[in-house]
Design a protein around this motif. Sequence first.
Motif, PDB file in Angstrom:
ATOM      1  N   SER A 132      27.976  24.550  32.802  1.00  0.00           N
ATOM      2  CA  SER A 132      26.921  25.504  32.426  1.00  0.00           C
ATOM      3  C   SER A 132      27.267  26.278  31.173  1.00  0.00           C
ATOM      4  O   SER A 132      26.392  26.870  30.538  1.00  0.00           O
ATOM      5  N   ASP A 133      28.559  26.256  30.799  1.00  0.00           N
ATOM      6  CA  ASP A 133      28.993  26.975  29.589  1.00  0.00           C
ATOM      7  C   ASP A 133      29.207  26.057  28.391  1.00  0.00           C
ATOM      8  O   ASP A 133      29.677  26.503  27.341  1.00  0.00           O
ATOM      9  N   LEU A 134      28.877  24.788  28.527  1.00  0.00           N
ATOM     10  CA  LEU A 134      29.052  23.852  27.421  1.00  0.00           C
ATOM     11  C   LEU A 134      28.121  24.185  26.266  1.00  0.00           C
ATOM     12  O   LEU A 134      26.958  24.561  26.481  1.00  0.00           O
ATOM     13  N   LYS A 135      28.625  24.001  25.062  1.00  0.00           N
ATOM     14  CA  LYS A 135      27.794  24.162  23.866  1.00  0.00           C
ATOM     15  C   LYS A 135      28.173  23.079  22.856  1.00  0.00           C
ATOM     16  O   LYS A 135      29.352  22.739  22.701  1.00  0.00           O
ATOM     17  N   ILE A 136      27.171  22.554  22.159  1.00  0.00           N
ATOM     18  CA  ILE A 136      27.412  21.552  21.117  1.00  0.00           C
ATOM     19  C   ILE A 136      27.978  22.247  19.890  1.00  0.00           C
ATOM     20  O   ILE A 136      27.421  23.245  19.412  1.00  0.00           O
ATOM     21  N   THR A 137      29.077  21.697  19.366  1.00  0.00           N
ATOM     22  CA  THR A 137      29.734  22.322  18.219  1.00  0.00           C
ATOM     23  C   THR A 137      29.772  21.445  16.968  1.00  0.00           C
ATOM     24  O   THR A 137      29.983  21.963  15.872  1.00  0.00           O
ATOM     25  N   ASP A 138      29.571  20.132  17.121  1.00  0.00           N
ATOM     26  CA  ASP A 138      29.728  19.274  15.941  1.00  0.00           C
ATOM     27  C   ASP A 138      29.100  17.903  16.195  1.00  0.00           C
ATOM     28  O   ASP A 138      28.888  17.505  17.347  1.00  0.00           O
TER      29      ASP A 138
ATOM     30  N   LEU B  86      22.955  22.183  17.417  1.00  0.00           N
ATOM     31  CA  LEU B  86      24.163  22.998  17.462  1.00  0.00           C
ATOM     32  C   LEU B  86      23.950  24.227  18.346  1.00  0.00           C
ATOM     33  O   LEU B  86      22.915  24.890  18.278  1.00  0.00           O
ATOM     34  N   GLY B  87      24.925  24.497  19.199  1.00  0.00           N
ATOM     35  CA  GLY B  87      24.856  25.665  20.068  1.00  0.00           C
ATOM     36  C   GLY B  87      24.116  25.448  21.369  1.00  0.00           C
ATOM     37  O   GLY B  87      24.149  26.307  22.254  1.00  0.00           O
ATOM     38  N   MET B  88      23.453  24.321  21.517  1.00  0.00           N
ATOM     39  CA  MET B  88      22.708  24.049  22.741  1.00  0.00           C
ATOM     40  C   MET B  88      23.626  23.452  23.800  1.00  0.00           C
ATOM     41  O   MET B  88      24.662  22.857  23.482  1.00  0.00           O
ATOM     42  N   ASN B  89      23.237  23.601  25.069  1.00  0.00           N
ATOM     43  CA  ASN B  89      23.997  23.006  26.158  1.00  0.00           C
ATOM     44  C   ASN B  89      23.645  21.521  26.249  1.00  0.00           C
ATOM     45  O   ASN B  89      22.493  21.178  26.526  1.00  0.00           O
ATOM     46  N   PRO B  90      24.606  20.625  26.033  1.00  0.00           N
ATOM     47  CA  PRO B  90      24.290  19.198  25.986  1.00  0.00           C
ATOM     48  C   PRO B  90      23.805  18.636  27.321  1.00  0.00           C
ATOM     49  O   PRO B  90      23.223  17.543  27.353  1.00  0.00           O
ATOM     50  N   CYS B  91      24.048  19.366  28.409  1.00  0.00           N
ATOM     51  CA  CYS B  91      23.599  18.881  29.716  1.00  0.00           C
ATOM     52  C   CYS B  91      22.100  19.078  29.928  1.00  0.00           C
ATOM     53  O   CYS B  91      21.545  18.516  30.878  1.00  0.00           O
ATOM     54  N   ASN B  92      21.471  19.847  29.086  1.00  0.00           N
ATOM     55  CA  ASN B  92      20.010  19.972  29.128  1.00  0.00           C
ATOM     56  C   ASN B  92      19.397  18.832  28.319  1.00  0.00           C
ATOM     57  O   ASN B  92      18.746  19.039  27.290  1.00  0.00           O
ATOM     58  N   VAL B  93      19.620  17.616  28.789  1.00  0.00           N
ATOM     59  CA  VAL B  93      19.299  16.436  27.994  1.00  0.00           C
ATOM     60  C   VAL B  93      17.806  16.352  27.697  1.00  0.00           C
ATOM     61  O   VAL B  93      17.405  16.146  26.550  1.00  0.00           O
ATOM     62  N   GLU B  94      16.981  16.499  28.711  1.00  0.00           N
ATOM     63  CA  GLU B  94      15.546  16.341  28.486  1.00  0.00           C
ATOM     64  C   GLU B  94      15.006  17.427  27.574  1.00  0.00           C
ATOM     65  O   GLU B  94      14.151  17.172  26.719  1.00  0.00           O
ATOM     66  N   LYS B  95      15.480  18.645  27.730  1.00  0.00           N
ATOM     67  CA  LYS B  95      15.046  19.749  26.868  1.00  0.00           C
ATOM     68  C   LYS B  95      15.389  19.469  25.405  1.00  0.00           C
ATOM     69  O   LYS B  95      14.545  19.648  24.507  1.00  0.00           O
ATOM     70  N   ILE B  96      16.608  19.014  25.163  1.00  0.00           N
ATOM     71  CA  ILE B  96      17.010  18.699  23.786  1.00  0.00           C
ATOM     72  C   ILE B  96      16.203  17.517  23.261  1.00  0.00           C
ATOM     73  O   ILE B  96      15.758  17.507  22.105  1.00  0.00           O
ATOM     74  N   PHE B  97      16.002  16.505  24.121  1.00  0.00           N
ATOM     75  CA  PHE B  97      15.216  15.345  23.699  1.00  0.00           C
ATOM     76  C   PHE B  97      13.818  15.758  23.258  1.00  0.00           C
ATOM     77  O   PHE B  97      13.308  15.297  22.225  1.00  0.00           O
ATOM     78  N   LYS B  98      13.182  16.650  24.010  1.00  0.00           N
ATOM     79  CA  LYS B  98      11.837  17.092  23.630  1.00  0.00           C
ATOM     80  C   LYS B  98      11.861  17.918  22.351  1.00  0.00           C
ATOM     81  O   LYS B  98      10.864  17.973  21.622  1.00  0.00           O
ATOM     82  N   THR B  99      12.996  18.535  22.057  1.00  0.00           N
ATOM     83  CA  THR B  99      13.133  19.301  20.815  1.00  0.00           C
ATOM     84  C   THR B  99      13.209  18.380  19.602  1.00  0.00           C
ATOM     85  O   THR B  99      12.643  18.677  18.543  1.00  0.00           O
ATOM     86  N   ILE B 100      13.892  17.232  19.750  1.00  0.00           N
ATOM     87  CA  ILE B 100      14.160  16.381  18.583  1.00  0.00           C
ATOM     88  C   ILE B 100      13.290  15.135  18.510  1.00  0.00           C
ATOM     89  O   ILE B 100      13.275  14.461  17.474  1.00  0.00           O
ATOM     90  N   LYS B 101      12.548  14.810  19.571  1.00  0.00           N
ATOM     91  CA  LYS B 101      11.857  13.520  19.570  1.00  0.00           C
ATOM     92  C   LYS B 101      10.798  13.406  18.480  1.00  0.00           C
ATOM     93  O   LYS B 101      10.462  12.305  18.048  1.00  0.00           O
ATOM     94  N   GLN B 102      10.310  14.541  17.974  1.00  0.00           N
ATOM     95  CA  GLN B 102       9.322  14.500  16.897  1.00  0.00           C
ATOM     96  C   GLN B 102       9.902  13.932  15.604  1.00  0.00           C
ATOM     97  O   GLN B 102       9.160  13.524  14.706  1.00  0.00           O
ATOM     98  N   PHE B 103      11.233  13.895  15.502  1.00  0.00           N
ATOM     99  CA  PHE B 103      11.871  13.379  14.292  1.00  0.00           C
ATOM    100  C   PHE B 103      12.154  11.878  14.380  1.00  0.00           C
ATOM    101  O   PHE B 103      12.724  11.312  13.449  1.00  0.00           O
TER     102      PHE B 103
END
Length: 453
Positions: free
Chosen positions: A30-36, A82-99
């Motif tokens: 729950s404390d994971l964050k993307i750094t690079d 960057l800074g997002m929790n990588p375990c929120n896969v679907e949330k991140i996917f919906k953020t970037i899928k437009q690209f």
Amino acid sequence: MGGIFLTSGLSFQDTIAQTTSKVSRSSAPSDLKITDMRYALTDVMGGTAIIRIDTNQGIYGWGEVRDGADARYALMLKSRILGMNPCNVEKIFKTIKQFGGQSRAAGGVCAVEMALWDICGKAYDVPCWQLLGGQYRDKVRLYADTPEADSPEEQRRLIKKRVEDEGYTWLKMDVSIADLVDVPGALVNAEFWKNERGQLAQWGDQRNYMSYGNTRHPFTQVQITEKGLEHLQQVVENVRNMVGYDIPISTDHYGHFDVNNHIRLGKALEKYRLAWLEDMAPWDHTEDWITLTRALETPTTTGEDIYLLENFKPLIHAKAVDIVHPDLASSGGLLETKRIGDYAEEYGMGMAMHQAGTPVSFMANVHCAAATQNFLSLEHHSVDVPWWEDLVTMTGGGEMITKGYANVPPTAPGLGIELNMDVVKEHLDPRDDTFFAPTPEWNEVRSHDRIYS
């Protein structure tokens, strides 16, 4: 800490390593964050990039930008995650899928999605197939290209090796009008479309928008004569006679010509009971696919260039093809590809999977196939590349592929692989020797990305 020093004969560093060897790295997902995000461009398929996404806990994930796509499709997404929790896969996917876009334009989004599932699996100490809902199978059937040779005798030897020694139970072959270029009277209107080497080239002419390979099928008006059909029939018959009828044979890469000629070709090949006819028309020509599928007994399939379930739906709703055929590195990644398979299943359609990359995307496909009920077969495009499997190590031990089947990792977390760095270094694309170097130039967001007002 005082108790640590009671361990005799070890340095402080060795003592720490020993006493923490059983500690799970997945203690605080729950404390994971993307750094690079970093990358290396391998020489697989003439240029296939592997990306690594790092986190603040030392856990990292591997992803792959589809073969032939630009690593920058992924790098431009770094600033968005960057800074997002990588375990929120679907949330991140919906953020970037437009690209992402169709075919290789989706490569960046899919690479990130693969890497996120790898991280998530490692964080929770479970394989990716478990995160997708569980396992239908513990090994995944593969299909491989039929080897080509200069003589029927040599091809018979190579096919025997493919089937008996290597254990493949499903094959695919090209049935291409490119093979008819030097056959007098086999084609109509082909001369106009030849390149400077006298070929009907479907690839490799990216900058010439009006080349044969970049012209959609209905607009070339290349036709196959009866002599040409007889020649292609003989090509298929030769392979069918070598293989027999116990093994499915799929076909692909016919060339760019219209629906009428594809129907003529399909009918000429029906007696060989082929497993499918692939990509006879552009994937978005739904009405053409309906015409083809209704006219032919042989199953039809398309999908390796389709991005997202929403773009598969018109084909599925109309039952315009018999089998969907996504490439996970273009279709949206593991979860989106499973959703495509599940949706097709509701309409009574099977799913085969296209794959032509490194072991990274291969294993992403294996996990997805293991978790999808209506799966048929997965492409393995690098059977004859001797160093391909050496690019990675299976972290759970064992072989990646055994006798024509991929082994599903039973317990290894994430994708179940680790890169063999020395081997990857030996097989970098000569155009770019970057090897997971820092990418700070991609850290900054420079646009407002919302797509609605």
